[in-house]
Scaffold this motif. Structure first.
Motif, short mmCIF file in Angstrom:
data_model
loop_
_atom_site.label_atom_id
_atom_site.label_comp_id
_atom_site.label_asym_id
_atom_site.label_seq_id
_atom_site.Cartn_x
_atom_site.Cartn_y
_atom_site.Cartn_z
N ALA A 199 2.37 -5.52 1.95
CA ALA A 199 2.83 -6.83 1.17
C ALA A 199 3.92 -6.69 0.38
CB ALA A 199 1.66 -7.35 0.60
N LEU A 200 4.95 -7.28 0.39
CA LEU A 200 6.13 -7.20 -0.48
C LEU A 200 5.80 -8.22 -1.51
CD1 LEU A 200 9.07 -6.53 1.97
CD2 LEU A 200 8.30 -4.94 -0.01
N LEU A 240 -2.64 -12.33 -5.00
CA LEU A 240 -2.46 -10.96 -4.97
C LEU A 240 -3.71 -9.94 -4.46
CD1 LEU A 240 -0.64 -10.72 -8.52
CD2 LEU A 240 0.28 -10.46 -6.21
N ILE A 241 -4.94 -10.71 -4.75
CA ILE A 241 -6.22 -9.87 -4.30
C ILE A 241 -6.17 -9.93 -2.81
CG2 ILE A 241 -8.77 -10.39 -4.36
CD1 ILE A 241 -8.27 -11.16 -7.28
N GLY A 248 -3.53 -3.84 1.97
CA GLY A 248 -3.89 -2.38 1.50
C GLY A 248 -2.75 -1.64 0.81
N THR A 249 -1.38 -2.06 1.16
CA THR A 249 -0.29 -1.34 0.40
C THR A 249 0.67 -2.56 -0.10
OG1 THR A 249 -0.15 0.62 1.92
CG2 THR A 249 1.81 -0.06 0.89
N LEU A 250 0.81 -2.36 -1.42
CA LEU A 250 1.70 -3.57 -2.10
C LEU A 250 2.96 -2.89 -2.63
CD1 LEU A 250 -1.01 -5.20 -4.21
CD2 LEU A 250 -0.60 -5.74 -1.92
N PRO A 275 -8.40 -2.70 -6.08
CA PRO A 275 -7.40 -1.52 -6.05
C PRO A 275 -6.91 -1.42 -4.58
CG PRO A 275 -9.45 -1.08 -7.46
CD PRO A 275 -9.73 -2.20 -6.70
N ALA A 276 -5.49 -1.09 -4.61
CA ALA A 276 -4.75 -0.98 -3.48
C ALA A 276 -3.78 0.12 -3.87
CB ALA A 276 -4.35 -2.11 -2.90
N THR A 277 -2.98 0.65 -2.62
CA THR A 277 -1.83 1.34 -2.88
C THR A 277 -0.86 0.59 -3.51
OG1 THR A 277 -2.44 2.70 -1.24
CG2 THR A 277 -0.17 2.90 -1.84
#
Lengths: 318, 282
Positions: A199-200, A240-241, A248-250, A275-277
């Protein structure tokens, strides 16, 4: 009614800001505009021309300007205080804190020339910490519009929202990505592109190029979700959640320092809730310098290509 | 006794009441800025009981005169004045600085009836006062804004931004009266040993302000000067420099830095109250 620019036009949001003040003046009779000798740059000069009796030239004295605006607001007027973000958010910081935010007065703040683009004025004029500073201020709301259309909507949103609001506008031309029917809401993000590979998350003038990056990546077979946050405070936690869980990746993208800005705000939410990257693109603990804006943006991976590079490398090492 | 003399005598009694309330408030709370509250007591009595158009029954009335305590720490003097004037019961003073009180250490405009502006960070009040006065002109309202500042506070740069702006030839803010409680003592030292601001009236004058200097404890002079200021302010900004004594009325508190931010203990309180009572009975 506001006149909305056409999609794909290149317009400086500062101009849209100045036009919106004029176009909303009749609807908001309490609106007054305060300037510290930069109205020709921030484009509040348009308002001065149209409504000279509702325009206050306070000279180059930001602290007094904010204090006077606060006092004026106690009588039910709504001053829109406008000067360069770098001075407004820091030189007048204690005045904003004690005379505006603490008493919740109806003062709107336009931090013009947000981030890098200042006409190559360099470190002293490029604001890399205004969003961070305003975001941690109790009672303050922070709006960072993406394009000329959203800038106009942001002026209207600031005026219809009671109490202190910090609005950030930029100097350089930005492509119009939203059509005239676009809307914004406090605390609500918008998904501009669907995908689950990563996600951007972008804000302000970084949104048009982030969208372009997401579209170009799709052609390479990389499908990213692109979230645009027009309001950093309040922030759209749910969106955001969901992105953290589903992608998984933000990667956050902002024309601002990564400490405490969009990147900081997103980090706070996901660290506690899901929590995510996370990778934060923005200016990294540095003062900026004079030079071509796009060359400097690219150095921090804040170009379309830089954003794409970052996504590829994040997915490669995943 | 002439009517005028009787009025002055009454205001002096009110000032003595305010001083008693200040001492009781800080003694009861065990904290508070006693010295700068005692120095402003006569100015506050003159303003709130004679000069200003205010109504405790209608504290938010549109055309009321405004007041800002820019030296925001001197709340015992401010709250005591408001209570004595009837904006809230004097019993509320017992809650000063306590958890949940409306009477915060520094004034909160949304909590205290009669408070027109929150303050506490020194140097900000005059700018806010200018904004009120400008709004009055903008909206065609007829009222005067009074801003009370300290002498120590007068080294803040923002004050001079405000003074320069209000007195500028092309601006001339109307209906603003800046009052300086020039008590010669600040937190850490005498004012003249910190930054000696000296002839303050002269400084305001060169910035284009009409100035008046008075003995800030001579009630007759004070009332006359404040009324004069209110009239003169219709033409442009007015500064009233009130020469005062920090801790005024209590011999062992007068001229003392130590009493800037201190509350009297039981024996000090008793002694201080006796001095105020004795002076009041004269």
């Amino acid at each position: 009614m506001m006149n909305m620019p056409q999609k794909n036009e290149m317009i400086a949001p500062r101009v849209s800001f100045g036009e919106a003040l004029v176009e909303l003046a009749e609807q908001y009779p309490s609106l007054r505009v305060f300037d510290a000798d930069v109205c020709a740059s921030t484009q509040t000069g348009l308002f001065r021309e149209a409504y000279p009796d509702r325009f206050y030239q306070m000279g180059i004295a930001e602290a007094n300007m904010v204090g006077a605006a606060a006092g004026m607001a106690t009588l039910g007027l709504t001053p829109f205080v406008s000067t360069f973000a770098v001075f407004l958010a820091k030189r007048a910081l204690d005045q904003i804190r004690v005379s505006v935010a603490y008493p919740k007065l109806d003062v709107k703040l336009n931090g013009a020339y947000g981030g890098l683009p200042t006409g190559q004025a360099g470190a002293t004029h490029s604001s890399v910490e205004d969003i961070a500073v305003m975001r941690c201020m109790p009672n303050m709301k922070v709006i960072v519009p993406a394009d000329p259309v959203e800038t106009k909507l942001a002026v209207a949103l600031a005026l219809e929202t009671p109490g202190p609001v910090y609005l950030r506008t930029v100097r350089c031309p930005v492509p119009v990505i939203f059509d005239a029917g676009h809307s914004i809401e406090l605390g609500k993000g918008k998904i501009l592109h669907e995908g689950k590979d990563a996600a951007l998350i972008s804000t302000g003038m970084m949104t048009p190029r982030t969208l372009a990056a997401a579209e170009a990546l799709a052609k390479e077979g990389i499908h990213v979700r692109h979230i645009h946050l027009a309001t950093i405070k309040p922030i759209d936690e749910d969106m955001l959640i969901d992105a953290a869980r589903e992608c998984g990746t933000l990667i956050t993208v902002e024309n601002h320092g990564v400490a405490g800005g969009l990147g900081g705000a997103v980090a706070e939410v996901i660290t506690e809730k899901s929590p995510a990257t996370l990778k934060r693109l923005g200016f990294t603990d540095t003062f900026l310098e004079s030079g071509d804006d796009e060359t400097i943006f690219d150095r921090f991976n804040l170009s379309q290509e830089g954003i794409m590079r970052t996504v590829r490398s994040m997915l490669h090492t995943k | 006794m002439s009517r005028q003399r009787a009025e002055v005598a009454e205001l002096k009694q009110i000032a003595a009441d305010i001083r008693r309330l200040i001492l009781t408030t800080t003694h009861h709370a065990g904290v508070g800025h006693t010295g700068g509250s005692l120095s402003e007591a006569d100015i506050m009595a003159a303003l709130f009981f004679r000069v200003m158009n205010v109504d405790p029954e209608n504290p938010d009335m549109t055309d009321r005169d405004r007041f800002i305590l820019s030296k925001g720490h001197a709340t015992p003097g401010y709250y005591s004045t408001l209570a004595r004037r009837g904006f809230f019961p004097t019993s509320v003073l017992d809650s000063f600085d306590q958890l949940g009180t409306i009477l915060q250490g520094h004034p909160d405009m949304h909590k205290v009836p009669g408070v027109d502006m929150s303050s506490g960070s020194l140097g900000q009040g005059l700018s806010c006062g200018l904004g009120m006065a400008m709004a009055g002109t903008d909206l065609g309202l007829d009222f005067t804004t009074f801003v009370l500042m300290g002498d120590g506070e007068s080294t803040e740069g923002q004050i001079w931004e405000a003074v320069l702006y209000a007195g500028a030839d092309n601006v001339r803010v109307k209906n603003i009266v800046a009052i300086v409680d020039y008590n010669k003592v600040q937190l850490a030292s005498l004012t003249k040993d910190a930054v000696d601001i000296g002839n303050l009236a002269g400084k305001y004058q060169v910035f284009g302000w009409h100035t008046i200097e008075v003995d800030g404890h001579d009630m007759g002079q004070l009332v006359q000067a404040l009324e004069q200021a209110k009239v003169a302010a219709k033409e442009g900004p007015v500064a009233l420099i009130a020469h005062t004594v920090k801790g005024k009325g209590v011999s062992f508190m007068e001229h003392q830095c130590a009493w800037h931010g201190k509350a009297p203990n039981a024996s000090e309180y008793e002694k201080a109250m006796a001095e105020i009572d004795q002076e009041d009975a004269r």
